[in-house]
Design a protein around this motif. Structure first.
Motif, short mmCIF file in Angstrom:
data_model
loop_
_atom_site.label_atom_id
_atom_site.label_comp_id
_atom_site.label_asym_id
_atom_site.label_seq_id
_atom_site.Cartn_x
_atom_site.Cartn_y
_atom_site.Cartn_z
N ALA A 1 -19.89 14.90 14.36
CA ALA A 1 -19.18 16.18 14.36
C ALA A 1 -19.80 17.03 13.26
O ALA A 1 -20.28 16.50 12.26
N ASP A 2 -19.80 18.34 13.44
CA ASP A 2 -20.39 19.23 12.44
C ASP A 2 -19.60 19.22 11.14
O ASP A 2 -20.16 19.32 10.05
N ASP A 3 -18.27 19.12 11.24
CA ASP A 3 -17.39 19.13 10.08
C ASP A 3 -16.47 17.93 10.13
O ASP A 3 -16.27 17.33 11.19
N GLU A 4 -15.88 17.60 8.99
CA GLU A 4 -14.83 16.58 8.99
C GLU A 4 -13.70 17.04 9.90
O GLU A 4 -13.43 18.24 10.01
N ILE A 5 -13.03 16.08 10.51
CA ILE A 5 -11.89 16.39 11.36
C ILE A 5 -10.63 15.93 10.63
O ILE A 5 -10.46 14.74 10.37
N VAL A 6 -9.78 16.88 10.26
CA VAL A 6 -8.56 16.59 9.52
C VAL A 6 -7.38 16.81 10.46
O VAL A 6 -7.18 17.91 10.98
N SER A 7 -6.60 15.76 10.67
CA SER A 7 -5.39 15.83 11.50
C SER A 7 -4.19 15.57 10.61
O SER A 7 -4.11 14.50 9.98
N VAL A 8 -3.28 16.53 10.53
CA VAL A 8 -2.05 16.35 9.75
C VAL A 8 -1.07 15.56 10.61
O VAL A 8 -0.67 16.01 11.68
N LEU A 9 -0.71 14.38 10.13
CA LEU A 9 0.19 13.49 10.87
C LEU A 9 1.65 13.72 10.52
O LEU A 9 2.52 13.62 11.37
N VAL A 10 1.91 14.01 9.24
CA VAL A 10 3.26 14.28 8.75
C VAL A 10 3.15 15.35 7.69
O VAL A 10 2.27 15.29 6.82
#
Length: 124
Positions: free
Chosen positions: A19-28
């Protein structure tokens, strides 16, 4: 929090190899608490850049590996799957290297969490 739905999240599902950038997923996200899944695919902090966050962060490497460097230490710390570290508020740190893919679980906690957009982490 009693009204939150019960949800199952597989932290290692849908992990890209590139991926070009980090993938940040907010879970809570609650006042004083934010839990994120971060997927790194070779990303590192820009040269000379250090995070300087107002709250504490506990981070664990679930899969992969990374070099985490603190401004007050001479050498980076190699983190591998299963390693976790507690980063005190305002302890300047950077990511010098990540394997592809590296999946992190990051827990941010303290009075300032949720006060600003999670994408605008304090940077110095």
């Amino acid at each position: 929090m009693d009204s939150l739905p019960t949800r199952v999240t597989h932290l290692l599902a849908d992990v890209p190899l590139r991926a070009d950038d980090e993938i940040v997923s907010v879970l809570v996200s609650e006042p004083g608490l934010r839990v994120e899944r971060i997927v790194s695919t070779g990303q590192a902090s820009p040269p000379g850049f250090y995070y300087d966050q107002p709250d504490a962060e506990w981070v664990a490497v679930l899969t992969g590996a990374a070099d985490l460097r603190f401004a007050d230490e001479a050498e980076a710390r190699r983190l591998v799957a299963g390693d976790a570290v507690l980063i005190a508020p305002h302890r300047r740190h950077r990511v010098e290297w990540t394997d592809s893919p590296t999946v992190w679980l990051a827990i941010h906690f303290g009075s300032q969490v949720g006060a600003t957009d999670p994408a605008s982490r304090d940077r110095d």
